[in-house]
Enzyme design. Structure first.
Site, PDB file in Angstrom:
ATOM      1  N   LYS A  60     -27.735 -67.001  39.191  1.00 27.95           N
ATOM      2  CA  LYS A  60     -28.799 -66.625  38.272  1.00 27.95           C
ATOM      3  C   LYS A  60     -30.155 -67.023  38.858  1.00 27.95           C
ATOM      4  CE  LYS A  60     -30.643 -67.444  33.653  1.00 27.95           C
ATOM      5  NZ  LYS A  60     -30.500 -68.180  32.373  1.00 27.95           N
TER       6      LYS A  60
ATOM      7  N   ASN B  72     -30.107 -48.063  31.434  1.00 30.83           N
ATOM      8  CA  ASN B  72     -30.872 -47.115  30.636  1.00 30.83           C
ATOM      9  C   ASN B  72     -30.275 -47.031  29.237  1.00 30.83           C
ATOM     10  OD1 ASN B  72     -28.732 -44.979  30.665  1.00 30.83           O
ATOM     11  ND2 ASN B  72     -29.219 -44.969  32.852  1.00 30.83           N
TER      12      ASN B  72
ATOM     13  N   ILE C   4     -24.274 -38.779  42.791  1.00 29.09           N
ATOM     14  CA  ILE C   4     -22.847 -38.517  42.563  1.00 29.09           C
ATOM     15  C   ILE C   4     -22.560 -37.027  42.460  1.00 29.09           C
ATOM     16  CG2 ILE C   4     -20.915 -38.874  40.974  1.00 29.09           C
ATOM     17  CD1 ILE C   4     -22.184 -41.594  40.266  1.00 29.09           C
TER      18      ILE C   4
END
Length: 423
Positions: A298, A219, A318
Site C-alpha cells: 500500500k 469506471n 480486446i
C-alpha cells in the site's frame, strides 16, 4: 403470424395483471382468437369483464364451472389452444406448475395441453431471486416451458431489481417470434432457436487496474447490459461464456461465468474461449489505461507530499484483437460515448474491423451506466457497398426500453446478421 392463432391467455395474481389487458388487445388486433383464464388471485386485481370485452369471449375462472363444462370443458380448452401464455405468472403459480399440481383450472390446463406454454414471471425482486423460485424456473424450462423475462426496474412495492413483468408490447413481439419459429403448435422443446448449437462469448462490466493492493482505477459500468445480453443469448439457444469484471449483480442461470479483474485478464480469458466462439460481443467497459507499475505494498502518504503522479500505459484493445485474430468470430463492439456518438461509433466500427457496433450515450443519466433503461443505435457495414473504404452503413434504432427488453432485441439483430453472414 398471429392471424388465426388460438391463444389461451392465463392470468395469476399480481399487480402486473393490468398489462395483460393491453396484451389481449394486441393479440386480437393481430387476428388471434383469444380466450382468457383467470385465477382467483388475478380477479382481485382486475375484473374478468375487462377481458371478456377485449377478447369477445367469456372468461374462464373455475375448474368445475357447470356453465363452462356445458360449452367447453377444461380438457377441450387445453386441446383448443395453439399456445398458452401466462402473464403474469406469479411465484406461487410457478411453484405449483413445477410441482405438477392440478388444483385449479390454470394448472390443470397446463398439464393437459400439448401446446407450447410460455410464462411471463412477475413478482418482487427478492421473491424472484429466492433459490426456490430459481429452482422452479429451471424445472419449468426442463418441462419445455419458455420464460419471457422477467424485466428489471422499479417495482410497485418500491423495490428495484429483476421481477417486473415485461411490457405487453415486448411479450407480443416474443409471441410473434415464437409463432414464426413454428408454423404449427408443437412443444417448444422441439422449436429450433436461432442460436441453437452456437457459442456466444461476452465481456461485461468494468475492469479494475491496480495502483497498489488496495487501490485501483476503474469506471462506473454496472454490467447490467452485458448480463442482460448473456441471458438473452442463452434464451436464444446459445452456449454462453460470460467474461465479467467485478459487478454487484448475479449471473444468469445456465451461463459459464468467468470472473476477471483487469483488462489483461479479460483479454486472456477471451482468447482462451476464442476457438469455440461463433459470436463475440464486447459489452465490457474496459479501462483504456493502467498504471505502468502497480506497487506491491500500500502506497503511503508522505509528509509534505501534495501530489502523486501516476504513469499510465495503454491497455490492450480486446475487441480489436479478437476482430483481427486468425480464428476471428462474428465480432460485435460497443461504443459508450458522451458526444458525437454515432460518428465516433462508425469510426470505431471501421478502425477495429467489427461486424457490428452498438452505440449509446452514457452522458445521459436516464440511460447511463447504472440505469435500468438504455437507448442504443446498432450500426453495421452494408454488404455490396461500391467503395469498401467508405461502405454504406446500416442502422437499427429500437425504442428506449429496459436493458432486459433491449437485450432480446439486440440478440435478435445480432443472430440475424450472423446467420446471414454464414449463408
Amino acid at each position: 403470424m398471429m392471424q388465426g392463432c388460438r391463444v389461451l391467455l392465463g392470468l395469476s395474481g399480481g399487480i402486473a395483471a393490468y398489462k395483460s389487458a393491453e396484451l389481449t388487445r394486441l393479440l386480437v388486433k393481430a387476428g388471434a382468437e383469444v380466450r382468457v383464464v383467470m385465477t382467483e388471485g388475478a380477479q382481485a386485481f382486475i375484473a374478468p369483464l375487462t377481458f371478456q370485452a377485449l377478447s369477445g369471449n367469456p372468461v374462464h375462472t373455475h375448474l368445475l364451472d357447470p356453465e363452462a363444462e356445458a360449452g367447453m370443458g377444461h380438457i377441450e380448452l387445453a386441446k383448443w389452444a395453439d399456445l398458452i401464455i401466462i402473464a403474469p405468472a406469479s411465484a406461487d403459480l410457478m411453484a405449483r406448475l413445477a410441482a405438477g399440481m392440478a388444483d385449479d383450472l390454470m394448472t390443470t390446463l397446463c398439464l393437459a395441453t400439448e401446446a407450447s406454454v410460455l410464462l411471463a414471471p412477475a413478482m418482487n425482486q427478492a421473491m424472484w431471486r429466492h433459490p426456490a423460485t430459481q429452482k422452479n424456473a429451471r424445472t419449468l424450462q426442463t418441462y419445455g416451458y419458455t420464460l419471457l423475462g422477467p424485466d428489471q426496474g422499479e417495482q410497485a412495492c418500491g423495490d428495484t431489481g429483476p421481477g417486473r413483468m415485461l411490457e405487453a408490447s415486448a411479450i407480443f413481439a416474443l409471441l410473434q417470434s415464437h409463432r414464426d419459429e413454428s408454423s404449427s403448435p408443437v412443444s417448444n422443446t422441439q422449436t429450433q432457436k436461432p442460436l441453437q448449437g452456437r457459442t456466444v462469448t461476452l465481456t461485461a462490466g468494468p475492469t479494475r487496474e491496480a495502483v497498489d493492493p488496495v487501490r485501483y482505477i476503474s469506471n462506473h459500468s454496472s454490467g447490467k447490459m452485458g448480463y442482460a445480453l448473456a441471458e438473452a443469448a442463452r434464451d436464444a439457444g446459445a452456449r454462453v461464456n460470460l467474461i465479467s469484471g467485478p459487478v454487484q449483480i448475479q449471473a444468469p442461470e445456465g451461463v459459464n461465468l468467468v470472473q476477471v479483474n483487469s483488462a489483461c485478464d479479460m483479454l486472456e480469458a477471451s482468447l482462451q474461449h476464442l476457438p469455440d466462439t461463433d459470436i463475440f460481443i464486447a459489452a465490457a467497459a474496459v479501462a483504456d489505461y493502467r498504471p505502468d507499475n502497480a506497487a506491491d505494498q500500500k502506497m503511503k502518504k508522505q509528509p509534505g507530499q501534495n501530489e502523486l503522479v501516476l504513469r499510465l500505459v495503454q491497455n490492450p484493445d480486446i475487441v480489436a484483437t479478437i476482430a483481427r485474430h486468425e480464428q476471428r468470430p462474428f465480432t460485435v463492439g460497443f461504443a459508450a460515448e458522451t458526444q458525437d456518438v454515432e460518428n465516433y461509433a462508425i469510426s470505431k466500427l471501421m478502425r477495429k474491423n467489427l461486424d457490428m457496433i452498438i452505440a449509446n450515450d452514457v452522458s445521459r443519466s436516464d440511460i447511463g451506466f447504472n440505469s435500468d433503461q438504455n437507448a442504443v443505435t446498432v450500426l453495421w457495414k452494408q454488404a455490396g457497398s461500391a467503395d469498401p473504404a467508405t461502405p454504406d452503413i446500416g442502422r437499427y434504432q429500437p425504442d428506449q426500453a429496459s436493458k432486459t427488453t433491449l437485450a432480446r432485441q439486440l440478440i435478435t439483430q445480432i443472430s440475424d446478421h450472423f446467420l446471414h453472414s454464414n449463408t
